[in-house]
Design a protein around this motif. Structure first.
Motif, PDB file in Angstrom:
ATOM      1  N   GLN A   1      38.103  37.704  44.894  1.00  0.00           N
ATOM      2  CA  GLN A   1      38.600  37.465  43.540  1.00  0.00           C
ATOM      3  C   GLN A   1      38.911  38.760  42.806  1.00  0.00           C
ATOM      4  N   LEU A   2      38.092  39.788  43.016  1.00  0.00           N
ATOM      5  CA  LEU A   2      38.349  41.076  42.359  1.00  0.00           C
ATOM      6  C   LEU A   2      39.624  41.714  42.886  1.00  0.00           C
TER       7      LEU A   2
ATOM      8  N   CYS B   1      27.353  38.815  40.533  1.00  0.00           N
ATOM      9  CA  CYS B   1      28.456  38.447  39.642  1.00  0.00           C
ATOM     10  C   CYS B   1      27.886  38.383  38.238  1.00  0.00           C
TER      11      CYS B   1
ATOM     12  N   VAL C   1      36.048  35.481  37.149  1.00  0.00           N
ATOM     13  CA  VAL C   1      35.445  35.419  38.477  1.00  0.00           C
ATOM     14  C   VAL C   1      34.513  34.207  38.534  1.00  0.00           C
TER      15      VAL C   1
ATOM     16  N   TRP D   1      33.238  36.954  45.937  1.00  0.00           N
ATOM     17  CA  TRP D   1      33.437  37.776  44.734  1.00  0.00           C
ATOM     18  C   TRP D   1      34.444  38.896  45.007  1.00  0.00           C
TER      19      TRP D   1
END
Length: 552
Positions: A350-351, A324, A333, A347
């Motif tokens: 969230q993307l 990240c 993020v 991660w």
């Protein structure tokens, strides 16, 4: 003469009672004699000379002194009279509706002493619906009912919005006089402050620069509803000098009427020194599919997800991020994963959640949302990928993706192809129209029964549509015939009392008799079911009467 008075302070231990000469009995003398007893402590001379038995004289003197200490008053400066209560121009309640309101407010939870509820309706649970009907007709609350209304709302936060709307300006007037009702001031933007006309730019600017925080929040919300650009420009004018917690609250007001014009301001907020402000700005930008942040997230998420055509069946391959970086953190993020979550899957979620859903149709071969959701996902990434798509569909209010992730209500799996929980499925349903939502839940109940439908029923419009109402009643009838205890379905039965259309009452008359119990039925279940259905019918007819009483 308008005068007020203040109580006299109790004398300190050992002080004179105020009779003005030495040897006078003090409060300390009385307490000491009472604690030790008149046999062990010789009563003060002023008591023994009274010609009565010492214990009786002591008690009489203590009573007299207690009254003097409590009742003594000293003149004080006159207090200003409160301003008169404001007028309420709305029409008064019809007499029958006013009597009904008094009955609803007189009902108290737990008044029956617990145990079986019997056939009597739960009046307090009907109060929210009564308030909604009264507010729809724009009636004014009877002045004599305002204290009971505020007391009810003090104990139940879910009642407060409707109660304060019905109670009107006089509720705020009362709340300023009684600390127990101060919640009304906190629940009202600006604490009931009268805002200037929004066209008066000079007064608007003055209130924004000099007003209390609650007044500024109220002003910003009002401006955002009418002139979103003006609200944003006002916020930008003082943004650099605001406290972090205030910036977060102000930024949240931009959710209303969010448009592409807000993007430059939100992009600047991505560099804010507060992590919460940065996260909120990123969330708002990701809700704008055409924003630069959404495009950046689309590139990042697209690099992680692709279709593998080398297999017998096209399959989605997932390669989650390995780090990240600073640019990802700037775009909202969160680098640190919660306990129990792997960093890479955290991660990735969230993307994908922040990427525009239109990304995937172009990225995955022009497939439609149902076709994309139906693709197998390699290496056990399906749950994580579909959960992120669910959150994206809710955030972006994308009904096509919500339908694809919900699947058909008659599918064998109650969890659906994309939803990992019923709570997530309920959120997806909220992106659909009321009729489509009710139809889907009715199909779900017809297939899976009521045991998993409670959360889904909670997002359906009230009163329930006819197909949904029939599905619920049919499922309850099936449970009754199976010999189950009705309290296993008490939550759904309570919802039915509040949400079934009152016209369903006549159709339920056939369920009021005690049914014959099958051999494997729970003992006494038939009587409990008859009682529960009787309460349901009684409540539905009471709701019909309530609506009729409020009808002008």
């Amino acid at each position: 003469m308008n005068r007020t008075a203040t109580p006299v302070e109790p004398p300190a231990p050992g002080a004179s009672t105020g009779h003005g000469h030495a040897g006078t009995t003090t409060w300390e003398d009385l307490v000491t004699s009472a604690l030790l007893g008149t046999d062990r402590r010789t009563p003060p001379p002023s008591l023994s000379a009274a010609g009565r038995e010492a214990p009786m004289a002591l008690l009489d003197a203590a009573a007299t002194e207690t009254v003097r200490r409590r009742a003594g008053l000293r003149p004080a400066r006159p207090a200003p009279r409160p301003d008169p209560a404001p007028d309420d121009p709305r029409p008064p309640l019809p007499a029958a509706a006013a009597r009904r309101l008094a009955l609803l407010l007189a009902d108290r939870p737990g008044a029956s002493g617990g145990g079986r509820r019997g056939t009597a309706p739960d009046l307090m649970e009907l109060l929210p619906q009564w308030l909604a009907l009264a507010n729809a007709h724009h009636y004014a609350a009877p002045p004599e009912a305002l204290p009971a209304l505020l007391d009810a709302a003090r104990g139940r936060t879910d009642l407060r919005p409707a109660t304060l709307a019905f109670a009107g300006p006089r509720a705020l007037w009362l709340a300023r006089l009684n600390p127990e009702w101060r919640f009304a001031l906190r629940a009202t933007p600006g604490g009931g402050t009268t805002l200037p006309h929004l066209e008066d730019t000079e007064k608007v600017q003055q209130l924004w620069e000099e007003g209390l925080f609650s007044e500024r929040v109220s002003l910003l919300a009002a401006l955002r509803a009418q002139t979103p650009t003006t609200a944003r420009e006002l916020l930008a004018s003082t943004w650099a000098t605001e406290r972090a917690e205030d910036r977060l609250m102000f930024l949240d007001s931009l959710r209303r009427n969010l448009t592409a014009e807000d993007e430059p301001f939100l992009e600047q907020a991505l560099a804010d020194r507060s992590r919460n402000v940065r996260a909120t700005a990123a969330e708002l930008l990701s809700a704008l599919p055409g924003s630069a942040l959404a495009a950046r997230m689309a590139v990042r998420a697209g690099a992680c997800v692709a279709v593998d055509h080398t297999r017998d069946t096209p399959t989605i391959n997932v390669e989650a991020p390995h780090e990240c970086d600073a640019s990802m953190e700037r775009d909202g993020v969160v680098a640190k994963a919660p306990a129990g979550r792997g960093e890479r899957s955290w991660w990735l979620g969230q993307l994908v959640e922040a990427a525009p859903l239109t990304t995937w149709q172009a990225r995955l071969g022009g497939r439609t949302p149902p076709e994309i959701v139906a693709l197998p996902v390699a290496d056990d990434w399906q749950a994580e990928l579909h959960a992120a798509w669910c959150r994206a569909a809710v955030r972006q209010r994308n009904a096509d993706w919500a339908r694809a992730l919900l699947g058909t209500p008659t599918a064998p799996e109650a969890g659906g192809p994309g939803a990992v929980s019923l709570a997530e499925r309920a959120k997806l349903l909220e992106t659909l129209g009321a009729d489509e939502r009710a139809e889907w839940v009715a199909g779900f109940i017809a297939t899976h029964g009521l045991s998993e439908a409670f959360q889904l029923l909670g997002v359906c419009a009230v009163p329930w549509s006819a197909p949904l109402g029939r599905a619920v009643v049919d499922a309850l009838n099936i449970a009754r015939d199976a010999g189950s205890y009705p309290w296993s379905f008490s939550g759904v039965m309570g919802l039915a009392e509040r949400c079934l259309h009152p016209s369903e009452a006549n159709r339920l008359d056939g369920l009021l008799a005690i049914p014959e119990e099958p051999e494997d039925a729970s003992p006494g279940a038939g009587g409990y079911w008859a009682e529960a259905f009787q309460r349901l019918v009684t409540t539905l007819r009471l709701r019909a009467a309530m609506a009729e009483e409020l009808n002008p």
